[in-house]
Design an enzyme around this catalytic site. Structure first.
Site, mmCIF file in Angstrom:
data_model
loop_
_atom_site.group_PDB
_atom_site.id
_atom_site.type_symbol
_atom_site.label_atom_id
_atom_site.label_comp_id
_atom_site.label_asym_id
_atom_site.label_seq_id
_atom_site.Cartn_x
_atom_site.Cartn_y
_atom_site.Cartn_z
ATOM 1 N N TYR A 26 0.802 -1.264 0.118
ATOM 2 C CA TYR A 26 -0.051 0.009 0.112
ATOM 3 C C TYR A 26 0.775 1.335 -0.040
ATOM 4 C CZ TYR A 26 -3.471 -3.343 2.034
ATOM 5 O OH TYR A 26 -4.247 -4.267 2.094
ATOM 6 N N HIS B 188 0.064 -11.902 3.982
ATOM 7 C CA HIS B 188 -1.076 -11.196 3.038
ATOM 8 C C HIS B 188 -1.812 -12.551 2.265
ATOM 9 C CE1 HIS B 188 -1.939 -7.242 1.132
ATOM 10 N NE2 HIS B 188 -3.027 -7.708 1.355
#
EC number: 1.1.1.307
Length: 337
Positions: free
Chosen positions: A67, A122
């Site tokens: 991100y 993730h």
């Protein structure tokens, strides 16, 4: 019981206990901009947004290397003036870092400039060292091997470890072959993908679900048309009954199911709205659970082109794994989660 929270008032202050004794807020903030690439010119804006979220009362902040907001989260915590010990920071091991878990963790810790409360794998999929192709499920390092490396991180700099996007199929194997039970499983949950099987599976095993994409992108989603959610008669009637936004009704539904949520919003008004959660009835929760049967089941990940790729002999995959290998559907295409 893991399905219970320790509630303050209002419900937006609900606290969930994890299997290692840690407590986290049920309502968090997703520190990402739309999409996965943060333009340089947006950085100051996003930093100020995270500060505003913390100031508004959010104490669970979710970020990731991909991100490009880890440093902004660290800076925002310092700027907010809120004690670091009062904030839970979640960040993630990216699929391209599976070959060196320790180095990836240390990079994130240095970028955040603080310890990490929960470090999440993730996705179970990894890539080759040169990131030229995704690894097949049984190719080393497997997600089990990667998680075992994550177990070595637990200590003062890493308070807990978790997983992301795992299903009953992948968790069954992980729980049998590893020592430290993941404290969370961060998965896509929203009205069009309610995970009515996977959520209780996790809770029964002491794994707290965290919903990513809980609002399906919101009424102006960049993923897909969400009018079937935000103009739905059931959700609109509940919005009117409880005098809350449709988004707050959805978050209420998730939190009452024992799920932590990490919505993103760039609006101060919505940041405040999202903290005013209702106490829905059991019948209302069941009605929202079944809503996908009316409006259709959709995965947000379907609308993220970079993760979808053709693999010879497999066809279309999510980073090299079929949806059957991930455990999302069976061989007949029936949803398993």
């Amino acid at each position: 019981m893991m399905t219970d929270g320790y509630s303050d008032s209002p419900q937006g202050s609900t606290i969930f206990e994890l299997n290692n004794g840690m407590k986290i807020p049920a309502l968090g903030f997703g520190a990402m901009k739309q999409g996965l690439v943060l333009p340089e010119e947006e950085r100051d804006y996003v930093r100020s947004l995270i500060v505003q979220a913390i100031t508004a009362g959010y104490r669970l902040i979710d970020t990731s290397k991909i991100y490009a907001t880890e440093d902004l989260v660290g800076e925002a915590i310092k700027e907010s003036g809120v004690s670091r010990s009062d904030i839970t920071v979640v960040t993630k091991l990216s699929s391209d870092d599976h070959h060196d878990v320790r180095a990836a963790f240390e990079r994130s810790r240095r970028t955040l400039d603080t310890y990490i409360d929960i470090y999440i794998m993730h996705w179970p999929q990894g890539y080759t060292k040169d990131v030229s192709r995704p690894l097949v499920p049984d190719e080393s390092p497997t997600y089990i091997e990667v998680y075992k490396e994550m177990e070595k991180l637990v200590g003062p700099d890493c308070r807990a470890i978790g997983v992301g996007n795992l299903t009953q199929k992948t968790l069954d194997v992980l729980l049998k072959e590893t020592e430290i039970r993941p404290v969370v499983n961060e998965i896509e949950i929203h009205p069009r993908n309610p995970n009515t099987r996977l959520v209780p599976y996790c809770l029964e095993r002491g794994i707290r679900p965290i919903a990513w994409g809980p609002l399906a992108g919101g009424p102006t989603s960049h993923y897909s048309d969400t009018s079937s959610i935000y103009e739905n008669p059931l959700l609109l009637s509940l919005s009117s009954r409880y005098e809350l936004s449709v988004g707050a009704v959805i978050l209420s539904w998730l939190v009452q199911r024992g799920i932590a949520v990490i919505p993103h919003s760039s609006s101060l008004t919505r940041l405040a709205e999202n903290r005013r959660l209702a106490k829905l009835t059991d019948g209302e929760i069941q009605a929202i659970n079944s809503l996908h049967e009316e409006i259709g089941r959709t995965w947000l990940i379907d609308f993220v082109p970079p993760v979808w790729m053709e693999v010879p002999g497999k066809g279309k995959t999510i980073m090299g794994w079929t949806v059957q290998e991930l455990g999302w559907v069976d061989d007949r295409g029936e949803c398993l989660v």
